[in-house]
Design a protein around this motif. Sequence first.
Motif, PDB file in Angstrom:
ATOM      1  N   HIS A  39      52.460  29.017 -11.946  1.00  0.00           N
ATOM      2  CA  HIS A  39      51.280  29.537 -12.248  1.00  0.00           C
ATOM      3  C   HIS A  39      51.984  30.664 -13.015  1.00  0.00           C
ATOM      4  N   LEU A  40      51.774  30.005 -14.179  1.00  0.00           N
ATOM      5  CA  LEU A  40      52.563  30.629 -15.289  1.00  0.00           C
ATOM      6  C   LEU A  40      51.528  31.852 -16.183  1.00  0.00           C
ATOM      7  N   GLN A  92      39.765  29.863   1.177  1.00  0.00           N
ATOM      8  CA  GLN A  92      40.671  29.655   2.364  1.00  0.00           C
ATOM      9  C   GLN A  92      41.452  28.276   2.368  1.00  0.00           C
ATOM     10  N   THR A  93      41.273  27.678   1.343  1.00  0.00           N
ATOM     11  CA  THR A  93      42.106  26.510   1.256  1.00  0.00           C
ATOM     12  C   THR A  93      42.601  26.016  -0.090  1.00  0.00           C
ATOM     13  N   LYS A  94      43.730  25.314  -0.269  1.00  0.00           N
ATOM     14  CA  LYS A  94      44.513  24.900  -1.434  1.00  0.00           C
ATOM     15  C   LYS A  94      43.585  24.735  -2.359  1.00  0.00           C
ATOM     16  N   GLU A  95      42.586  23.877  -2.021  1.00  0.00           N
ATOM     17  CA  GLU A  95      41.378  23.506  -3.113  1.00  0.00           C
ATOM     18  C   GLU A  95      40.644  24.551  -3.683  1.00  0.00           C
ATOM     19  N   GLU A  96      40.128  25.425  -2.599  1.00  0.00           N
ATOM     20  CA  GLU A  96      39.572  26.778  -3.479  1.00  0.00           C
ATOM     21  C   GLU A  96      40.270  27.579  -4.394  1.00  0.00           C
ATOM     22  N   CYS A 102      44.789  25.215  -7.297  1.00  0.00           N
ATOM     23  CA  CYS A 102      46.259  24.698  -7.803  1.00  0.00           C
ATOM     24  C   CYS A 102      46.393  23.250  -7.480  1.00  0.00           C
ATOM     25  N   THR A 103      46.853  22.696  -8.466  1.00  0.00           N
ATOM     26  CA  THR A 103      47.109  21.292  -8.654  1.00  0.00           C
ATOM     27  C   THR A 103      48.593  20.799  -8.403  1.00  0.00           C
ATOM     28  N   GLU A 104      49.451  21.619  -8.071  1.00  0.00           N
ATOM     29  CA  GLU A 104      50.828  21.424  -7.885  1.00  0.00           C
ATOM     30  C   GLU A 104      50.787  21.027  -6.282  1.00  0.00           C
ATOM     31  N   CYS A 122      52.954  22.953  -3.887  1.00  0.00           N
ATOM     32  CA  CYS A 122      52.615  24.677  -4.064  1.00  0.00           C
ATOM     33  C   CYS A 122      52.214  24.915  -2.282  1.00  0.00           C
ATOM     34  N   THR A 123      52.911  26.012  -1.676  1.00  0.00           N
ATOM     35  CA  THR A 123      52.757  26.418  -0.293  1.00  0.00           C
ATOM     36  C   THR A 123      51.472  27.357  -0.251  1.00  0.00           C
ATOM     37  N   LEU A 124      50.820  27.927  -1.270  1.00  0.00           N
ATOM     38  CA  LEU A 124      49.760  28.876  -1.052  1.00  0.00           C
ATOM     39  C   LEU A 124      48.741  28.129  -0.624  1.00  0.00           C
ATOM     40  N   ARG A 125      48.193  28.753   0.264  1.00  0.00           N
ATOM     41  CA  ARG A 125      46.984  28.339   1.145  1.00  0.00           C
ATOM     42  C   ARG A 125      45.792  28.941   1.193  1.00  0.00           C
ATOM     43  N   SER A 126      45.846  30.268   0.857  1.00  0.00           N
ATOM     44  CA  SER A 126      44.580  31.472   1.038  1.00  0.00           C
ATOM     45  C   SER A 126      44.687  32.469   0.034  1.00  0.00           C
ATOM     46  N   ALA A 127      43.812  32.889  -0.485  1.00  0.00           N
ATOM     47  CA  ALA A 127      43.816  34.173  -1.303  1.00  0.00           C
ATOM     48  C   ALA A 127      42.406  35.143  -1.184  1.00  0.00           C
ATOM     49  N   ILE A 128      42.731  36.396  -1.475  1.00  0.00           N
ATOM     50  CA  ILE A 128      41.575  37.285  -1.671  1.00  0.00           C
ATOM     51  C   ILE A 128      41.589  37.541  -2.925  1.00  0.00           C
ATOM     52  N   ILE A 129      40.144  37.340  -3.796  1.00  0.00           N
ATOM     53  CA  ILE A 129      40.099  37.591  -5.049  1.00  0.00           C
ATOM     54  C   ILE A 129      39.184  38.663  -5.235  1.00  0.00           C
TER      55      ILE A 129
END
Length: 576
Positions: free
Chosen positions: A265-266, A289-293, A296-298, A301-308
């Motif tokens: 994520h550069l 709630q998901t990696k697809e949302e 990230c195409t890596e 990558c272990t990131l699974r959720s995010a608040i924006i």
Amino acid sequence: MEPLFHPLTISLAERAALLVVAALLLTRVKAFRSILHHRATLKEKLIMVLIFSGISIYGTYLGIPYQDAIANSRVIGTVMSGLLAGPWVGAFTGVIAGIHRYSLGGFTALSCAVSTVTEGVLAGLVYHALRKKRDVTWQAALVVGFIAEWMQMGIILLFSRPFDQALDLVKTISIPMSLVNSLGIAIFMIIVGLVRTEEDRIGALQAQRTLRVADRTLSFLREGLTTEAAGSVAEEILRTTNVAAVAICDTKKVLAHVGIGSSHHLPGREIITNATREVLEKQEVKIAQTKEEIGCTEKNCTLRSAIIVPLLTKRGAVGVLKLYQDRTRKLSAVDLELVRGLGALISTQLQIAELEKQSRLLATAEIKALHAQINPHFLFNALNTIVSFIRFRPEKARELLIYLSDYFRRNLHDSGGFVTLAQEIEHIEAYVAIERARFDEKLKVHVEIESGVEQTIVPGLVLQPLVENAIKHGLLPKREGGSVSIRARRVQNSLELTVADDGIGMERDPFAPLTQTRERADRLSGIGLANVKGRLHSIYGPPYGIAIQSEKGNGTICTITLPLGGESVAQSVYRG
């Protein structure tokens, strides 16, 4: 040997325990939490009426049939609705639960329906009486529950017939129901108190974290949402919180990403996720709630959720803040509230940065506008003076042209910025040389600079307007002219700059508001002094600035006080 508790008491206690479990689940409902903080909307109150009505009806179905009646815990839901949300919610809950009880029939159907409504209203009135002083305690809830049950027993005796059967029923169920249900209401309120305490603790922790971030990131955002500022802020948020990664974007690209995923994520990459674009467009918080949302195409990558959350200024959304969690931990309500607070904090800091930038631009534009108005007159007079020297004293004319070019070069270069005191004095000397050529012996200027302060950084054009004001409005109106003294010295931890003249003095306060009766020259003079005062105040703040002493016929003394050693701070706050 008789049992310690009546069998009916034990059976009711078992059923009331189920309602307490339901209460525990109820504390997770958003509308219920809004009720706790006395900020529920009408819609949320209607939701609570339905939920508490359901609890009351469930309490009826859990009841124990006895003598064509039902020993039940319906009162728990009805009383709690009134104690937590007020008389209207209590009354409507009582009406719904009462109608349901009446539909079941039995010789106590009417009395139970009436008592259910009355219990809800009673609890609501207690809420109304106590809420301005404090929240309803479990002790108060215990007493209200006990009173509500005995009020129900009285209504049964009043309305139910035959009376002998009603009296026999009350003798049997009054103590078990009043004991179990009042304890159930008290336990319910204890759970509510624990929820309030936990929310207060979480809120205090969140506020502490947010304030810590605010304290450490305020200086980073003074120049706006830059790559460097975003990186520093993201690093600080990551250190302060328990998230897996933090990212900050502007409207086009990623400015910073720290934590897990920083290898791919550069910063500098264009925004590619629909979630981020949606937040920028709608200016609303979004939870991925998901990696697809996340987008990230890596593969690894272990990131699974995010608040924006959007970063907002008066111009709209200028960027987003993202807080990520990995597969080991899910995003919580605490994370959501924290990122909301951080987003609001950063948005406020960005708005302050924009206001400071506008203030700096305004100050710079004002001083340039001032010189644009004054300089044509000065240039006209200077050129006339030089022309008069060309034929008889060409070397003097050449010298004056050099001074004139130097004067205007410094005006263009230094307007609004920072210079050394020595450079400011050179600028003044160029101006004075031209004025002295015009007025010859009528003008005398003395410069006295204490050794060691020549390289002190000062705002550009901070002394020249004072010298110009002293010459034009103090000395030249006098037939015999006069003198101007310029001094610079250390006074403890400050630099004191003084411009004094023995001219005609001033009748008006130069910082007073402009009026239509003031002459144009006087108006321009006032703008010059007011500009210096305003710039010094915005750069350094009190107690630094300019003070003027003047007496009609006895000259004027202008004293500027600046901090020594504050050059770096001044330049970080005010960049011309």
